[in-house]
Design an enzyme around this catalytic site. Structure first.
Site, PDB file in Angstrom:
ATOM      1  N   LEU A  72      11.589  10.315   4.559  1.00  0.00           N
ATOM      2  CA  LEU A  72      13.041  10.782   4.417  1.00  0.00           C
ATOM      3  C   LEU A  72      13.242  10.648   2.928  1.00  0.00           C
ATOM      4  O   LEU A  72      14.775  11.211   2.532  1.00  0.00           O
ATOM      5  CB  LEU A  72      14.314  10.135   5.336  1.00  0.00           C
ATOM      6  CG  LEU A  72      14.143  10.524   6.842  1.00  0.00           C
ATOM      7  CD1 LEU A  72      15.138   9.885   7.572  1.00  0.00           C
ATOM      8  CD2 LEU A  72      14.367  12.099   6.866  1.00  0.00           C
ATOM      9  N   ASN A 103       8.352   3.402   2.482  1.00  0.00           N
ATOM     10  CA  ASN A 103       7.946   3.671   0.890  1.00  0.00           C
ATOM     11  C   ASN A 103       8.972   4.423  -0.054  1.00  0.00           C
ATOM     12  O   ASN A 103       8.353   5.591  -0.677  1.00  0.00           O
ATOM     13  CB  ASN A 103       6.362   4.246   0.856  1.00  0.00           C
ATOM     14  CG  ASN A 103       6.192   5.488   1.537  1.00  0.00           C
ATOM     15  OD1 ASN A 103       6.937   6.075   2.540  1.00  0.00           O
ATOM     16  ND2 ASN A 103       5.395   6.311   0.997  1.00  0.00           N
ATOM     17  N   ASP A 161       3.184   1.997   4.600  1.00  0.00           N
ATOM     18  CA  ASP A 161       2.586   3.409   4.514  1.00  0.00           C
ATOM     19  C   ASP A 161       2.510   3.829   3.166  1.00  0.00           C
ATOM     20  O   ASP A 161       3.669   3.575   2.459  1.00  0.00           O
ATOM     21  CB  ASP A 161       3.213   4.367   5.519  1.00  0.00           C
ATOM     22  CG  ASP A 161       2.601   5.474   5.360  1.00  0.00           C
ATOM     23  OD1 ASP A 161       1.413   5.815   5.488  1.00  0.00           O
ATOM     24  OD2 ASP A 161       3.421   6.701   5.318  1.00  0.00           O
ATOM     25  N   ASN A 287      -2.964  12.663   1.926  1.00  0.00           N
ATOM     26  CA  ASN A 287      -3.497  11.455   2.186  1.00  0.00           C
ATOM     27  C   ASN A 287      -3.256  10.995   3.691  1.00  0.00           C
ATOM     28  O   ASN A 287      -2.231  10.623   4.077  1.00  0.00           O
ATOM     29  CB  ASN A 287      -3.098  10.506   1.239  1.00  0.00           C
ATOM     30  CG  ASN A 287      -3.940   9.151   1.140  1.00  0.00           C
ATOM     31  OD1 ASN A 287      -4.582   8.992   2.014  1.00  0.00           O
ATOM     32  ND2 ASN A 287      -3.384   8.009   0.424  1.00  0.00           N
ATOM     33  N   ASP A 314       3.709  13.201   9.461  1.00  0.00           N
ATOM     34  CA  ASP A 314       3.890  12.599   8.120  1.00  0.00           C
ATOM     35  C   ASP A 314       4.474  13.467   7.138  1.00  0.00           C
ATOM     36  O   ASP A 314       3.669  13.647   5.993  1.00  0.00           O
ATOM     37  CB  ASP A 314       2.337  12.347   7.763  1.00  0.00           C
ATOM     38  CG  ASP A 314       2.016  11.279   6.447  1.00  0.00           C
ATOM     39  OD1 ASP A 314       2.952  11.069   6.019  1.00  0.00           O
ATOM     40  OD2 ASP A 314       0.768  11.341   6.063  1.00  0.00           O
TER      41      ASP A 314
HETATM   42 ZN   LIG Z   1      -0.143   6.999   4.887  1.00  0.00          ZN
HETATM   43 ZN   LIG Z   2       3.149   8.751   5.389  1.00  0.00          ZN
END
Ligand SMILES: [Zn+2]
Ligand SMILES: [Zn+2]
Length: 432
Positions: A72, A103, A161, A287, A314
């Site tokens: 987000l 993250n 993550d 990734n 993701d």
């Molecule tokens: Zn990741």
């Molecule tokens: Zn991610």
């Protein structure tokens, strides 16, 4: 904990849709009546009771989707996404619940920050949202966060993550502390000295393009390590965005040996291979990277047989100027919330690779179960978390067609089959 804006629940009658809930054993044309946000009656020719009627003729009603892996971007990158825009994007993709990764800038690693995000979500969130907190302070892999305090403050799980927990000793302690908090660890499996500098899967395509390779073993060696630690500590864990056949093999062996592991796969890893990267479109840089067709087929098999129980987008929004650079310089990540169902329907269901029932389960109950969340179900007494799908619709993905603040989709310009018409999240219409 899951939170959402506190708009009032609704009285609705969804009339005449094909109602599909694989886990409830339903696939038939019936009406569904929702009183004050809760499913009260399922049957034919139900009384309208002055409820608002949603015409489901020709449409398919399924349990609402749950996305266990969304970025987000708040706090810090509100130019790329916010709680309001990200949850609006989720609603238009059929999601009733999403989980956000920590993250952010700064990293979500304190109870005070988590509390502030939960308060924001109570005002802004269009669908239910839960927040994962970091495993290590600043996600720098050196010191564990105050996991018990974060669990108390409402974290749904823990993850670093974006990067792995490289130290095996720290990973082991994180599993032990996770046990105290009762929450799961969700792991981005990447051995950085093996992936370092790689932009695409290490193989024929990377060699021909002259790009640094990011080999499958950079993922699978960490999957094996984390599963070994989970087995040793007898703790459950969740594996994020698996991409490689070797990782699937390791997961299958661990499950057979009794390890309590769950895993997810993204639509792009199910639909594409590294051949797509030949276009040098930076919206194909993610990734873990897109891998070979053998990897893709192994992921499809694992999703079909339930070894991988969840589909996760993701969803990783990036500002246009960041992606409009040469492939090697572009950041990893693509958006996915608004195209996931249609991409899967077009690339996986229609060609007969996986049934519609299985895809619907892996988009909904599967991810909910991985995190111990309430599973969306079409059953009397359940809160209404539903999606109304038009399987016959054809639509074109365009840059200005997104509710997300970012448009770094790998599907720009493509024509897809299957479209979300209405999303009901926690008893209220969130999208139509
Ligand atoms: Zn990741
Ligand atoms: Zn991610």
């Amino acid at each position: 904990m899951l939170v959402r804006n506190d708009a009032p629940a609704e009285n609705l009658l969804i009339a005449g849709a094909r109602v599909v809930d694989p886990l409830e054993g339903i696939d038939t044309s019936v009406d569904v009546r929702i009183d004050n946000g809760t499913i009260e009656q399922i049957g034919t020719a139900l009384d309208r009771n002055e409820h608002r009627v949603i015409d489901g003729a020709g449409l398919t009603l399924a349990p609402g989707f749950v996305d266990p892996h969304v970025h987000l971007r708040v706090p810090g990158r509100e130019d790329e996404e916010t709680i309001a825009s990200g949850t609006a994007a989720a609603a238009s993709g059929g999601y009733c619940t999403i989980l956000a990764m920590p993250n952010t800038e700064p990293v979500l690693d304190s109870a005070a920050m988590l509390g502030a995000l939960i308060e924001d979500a109570k005002r802004e969130a269009e669908v239910s949202v839960g927040f994962l907190a970091a495993i290590t302070k600043g996600q720098d892999g050196a010191e564990l966060t105050e996991m018990a305090e974060l669990a108390e403050a409402g974290a749904v799980a823990f993850s670093d993550d974006g990067r792995p927990v490289t130290s095996p000793g720290l990973m082991r302690r994180a599993l032990q502390y996770g046990a105290v908090s009762g929450l799961k660890l969700a792991l981005h499996c990447e051995e950085p000295t093996l992936s370092g500098g790689g932009h695409v899967h290490e193989g024929v395509v990377s060699a021909e393009l002259g790009f640094g390779g990011y080999p499958s073993i950079a993922e699978s060696v960490m999957v094996e390590r984390d599963l070994a630690l989970a087995a040793y500590e007898r703790r459950p864990l969740h594996l994020l965005h698996l991409s490689a056949q070797e990782s699937v093999d390791a997961l299958r062996a661990a499950l057979a040996a009794g390890v309590e592991a769950t895993a997810e796969v993204t639509p792009h890893h199910l639909c594409l291979t590294d051949e797509a990267v030949r276009t040098l479109d930076s919206n194909l840089k993610m990734n873990p990277p897109l891998r070979s067709d053998d990897d893709r087929l192994a992921l499809i098999d694992a999703l079909r047989d339930g070894t991988i129980g969840a589909i996760a987008t993701d969803h990783a929004p990036h500002a246009r100027h960041e992606k409009e650079v040469p492939f090697e310089a572009a950041p990893f990540g693509v958006t996915g919330l608004e195209t996931a169902f249609s991409a899967l329907y077009t690339y996986i269901v229609e060609p007969g690779l996986i049934s519609l029932h299985t895809i619907l389960e892996r988009l909904s109950a599967g991810p909910a179960r991985a995190y111990g969340l309430d599973e969306p179900r079409i059953a009397v007494g359940k809160r209404a978390n539903l999606v109304l799908l038009d399987l016959n619709a054809t639509w074109r993905v365009t840059e200005n067609g997104f509710r997300s603040r970012s448009s770094n989709s790998w599907l720009l310009g493509e024509t897809l089959r299957g479209k979300v018409r209405t999303t009901i999240a926690d008893g209220r219409v969130a999208f139509e």
